[in-house]
Scaffold this active site. Structure first.
Site, PDB file in Angstrom:
ATOM      1  N   TYR A 154      63.566  32.438   7.466  1.00 39.30           N
ATOM      2  CA  TYR A 154      62.565  32.414   8.443  1.00 39.30           C
ATOM      3  C   TYR A 154      62.767  33.207   9.599  1.00 39.30           C
ATOM      4  CZ  TYR A 154      59.892  30.492  12.483  1.00 39.30           C
ATOM      5  OH  TYR A 154      59.167  30.394  13.582  1.00 39.30           O
ATOM      6  N   ARG A 162      56.930  40.068  10.703  1.00 41.60           N
ATOM      7  CA  ARG A 162      55.969  39.680  11.422  1.00 41.60           C
ATOM      8  C   ARG A 162      55.683  40.265  12.749  1.00 41.60           C
ATOM      9  NH1 ARG A 162      54.295  33.731  12.557  1.00 41.60           N
ATOM     10  NH2 ARG A 162      56.343  33.506  13.272  1.00 41.60           N
ATOM     11  N   TYR A 199      60.907  32.880  23.041  1.00 43.67           N
ATOM     12  CA  TYR A 199      62.302  32.502  22.823  1.00 43.67           C
ATOM     13  C   TYR A 199      63.493  33.371  23.053  1.00 43.67           C
ATOM     14  CZ  TYR A 199      60.027  28.499  20.313  1.00 43.67           C
ATOM     15  OH  TYR A 199      59.335  27.191  19.932  1.00 43.67           O
ATOM     16  N   ARG A 214      50.439  28.206  21.155  1.00 42.59           N
ATOM     17  CA  ARG A 214      50.797  26.995  20.776  1.00 42.59           C
ATOM     18  C   ARG A 214      49.378  26.245  20.204  1.00 42.59           C
ATOM     19  NH1 ARG A 214      56.006  25.912  20.124  1.00 42.59           N
ATOM     20  NH2 ARG A 214      57.258  27.011  21.723  1.00 42.59           N
ATOM     21  N   GLU A 260      57.310  18.099  11.646  1.00 42.80           N
ATOM     22  CA  GLU A 260      56.243  18.978  12.390  1.00 42.80           C
ATOM     23  C   GLU A 260      54.879  18.494  12.061  1.00 42.80           C
ATOM     24  OE1 GLU A 260      57.135  23.323  12.284  1.00 42.80           O
ATOM     25  OE2 GLU A 260      54.973  23.399  11.792  1.00 42.80           O
TER      26      GLU A 260
HETATM   27  C1  ISJ Z   1      57.611  24.610  15.435  1.00 43.38           C
HETATM   28  C2  ISJ Z   1      57.631  25.569  15.914  1.00 43.38           C
HETATM   29  O1  ISJ Z   1      57.287  26.756  15.035  1.00 43.38           O
HETATM   30  C3  ISJ Z   1      56.958  26.727  13.707  1.00 43.38           C
HETATM   31  C4  ISJ Z   1      56.716  28.095  13.171  1.00 43.38           C
HETATM   32  C5  ISJ Z   1      55.505  28.698  13.466  1.00 43.38           C
HETATM   33  C6  ISJ Z   1      55.460  30.294  13.263  1.00 43.38           C
HETATM   34  O2  ISJ Z   1      56.637  30.945  12.934  1.00 43.38           O
HETATM   35  O3  ISJ Z   1      54.423  30.762  12.989  1.00 43.38           O
HETATM   36  C7  ISJ Z   1      54.397  28.341  14.311  1.00 43.38           C
HETATM   37  C8  ISJ Z   1      54.365  26.963  14.448  1.00 43.38           C
HETATM   38  C9  ISJ Z   1      55.441  26.014  13.954  1.00 43.38           C
HETATM   39  O4  ISJ Z   1      55.094  25.716  12.539  1.00 43.38           O
HETATM   40  C10 ISJ Z   1      57.962  26.092  17.171  1.00 43.38           C
HETATM   41  O5  ISJ Z   1      58.848  27.157  17.395  1.00 43.38           O
HETATM   42  O6  ISJ Z   1      57.715  25.331  18.080  1.00 43.38           O
END
Ligand code: ISJ
Length: 334
Positions: free
Chosen positions: A138, A145, A198, A211, A324
């Site tokens: 990830y 990305r 982050y 979000r 999630e």
């Molecule tokens: C759950 C989270 O992230 C996840 C990862 C994401 C991505 O990397 O595009 C987007 C939303 C979620 O599926 C979070 O960081 O709050």
């Protein structure tokens, strides 16, 4: 703009082209690379334990649809919206091929004239595994990305709503919706640090997503739509309720409720009354199959009775997250 969810058409069936569509994303058990079928985009994602528990997500079109492929990026568009998809085969290091695929997708959007992405979905096989250098897959994906967003010189606050979630096969599949219209508004959650901010304990580059994204209504479709990103039990930037499935479900839903509260939408200049009652469809990702019944039961107290809901037993972007939830909403009032 809402998708139409239909039980998976048997593979042998003649595709139902009764109404115009940009494309169909099949949430099923085995993957295919994106392709053009009957003039619209098709992609099978390996997200379900079996085809029987999957479904077809159909993105409708208004008027004529043009489709094609450029540099491995498949697309189909009407005059307002483009649906794009690409596939990155398994790699022992993803950053470069993910950068290339995202970069080509951005170039296609610019070439076609749909500059504003309002929702992305990323299915990432072995998302919690490590690449050949020991970096979590990830985090490797997020690095590629982020480099593609850097190249676009896009301000991080312009990154769209997204989901980055596990897949049941190796490889990375993404699809996105972008518009030629103005007025897309990204929404952040006051109880969560924006993902793009982050700290670096979560990886060499932060995830690039909002979000939620608000797409204003059009002449054909009065209501605007809020696309809520995958949302988990994270407060600030930290995972919370570690090991407690029930508490993670509640915190995830409380996060979504706060995100689309009247106060937060007013702060972002998003019109309309939303709240959880505005949920029209929701995808729920659950790490452990055995947890699915309990999650389904718990969400019964949050999701509107008429909402389309689908559950997927897949891994989640952080190994301490058990569940999630994402949603698509339309206003329940002015
Ligand atoms: C759950 C989270 O992230 C996840 C990862 C994401 C991505 O990397 O595009 C987007 C939303 C979620 O599926 C979070 O960081 O709050």
């Amino acid at each position: 703009m809402l998708p139409v969810w239909k039980p998976a058409e048997p593979a042998s069936a003649t595709p139902n082209t009764a109404y115009r569509r940009l494309g169909m994303i099949r949430y099923t058990a085995t993957a295919t690379a994106p392709r053009i079928e009957n003039g619209s985009l098709a992609l099978d994602l390996p997200m379900s334990a079996s085809p029987a528990t999957g479904f077809d997500e159909i993105w409708p079109a208004t008027g004529e649809v043009e489709s094609g492929e450029l540099g491995g990026v498949y697309y189909a568009h009407d005059k307002n919206t483009v649906l794009c998809a690409a596939y990155v085969p398994y790699q022992d290091e993803y950053r470069r091929p993910v950068f290339n695929a995202y970069s080509r997708a951005f170039d296609v959007l610019e070439q076609l004239g749909y500059p504003t992405i309002f929702r992305m979905w990323n299915s990432i096989g072995e998302i919690n595994g490590n690449n050949h250098q020991g970096l979590e897959v990830y985090r490797d994906f997020c690095l590629g990305r982020a480099l593609a967003f850097d190249e676009q010189a896009l301000d991080v606050t312009q990154a769209p709503a997204a989901t980055g979630i596990g897949a049941r096969e190796r490889g990375v599949w993404f699809y996105l919706l972008a518009t030629s219209r103005q007025g897309v508004t990204n929404i952040e959650n006051p109880v969560q640090i924006s993902a793009y901010s982050y700290p670096d304990r979560y990886g060499p580059r932060a995830p690039q997503f909002a979000r939620a994204s608000f797409l204003p209504g059009s002449a054909q479709e009065e209501a605007g739509t809020i696309y809520v990103s995958g949302t988990a039990s994270i407060r600030g930037h930290q995972s919370v309720n570690i090991g407690d499935l029930e508490a993670q479900v509640h915190t995830s839903m409380e996060n979504i409720a706060g995100l689309v509260s009247p106060e937060n939408l007013l702060k972002h200049g998003v019109p309309g009354t939303f709240g959880l009652a505005a949920i029209r469809s929701s995808k729920v990702y659950v790490r452990h199959d055995a947890d699915l019944p309990k999650v389904r039961d718990l969400l019964g107290g949050y999701l509107p009775a008429g909402a389309d809901v689908a559950y997927f037993p897949v891994d989640i972007c952080r190994s301490d997250l058990l569940v999630e939830i994402e949603a698509i909403m339309q206003p329940v009032g002015p």
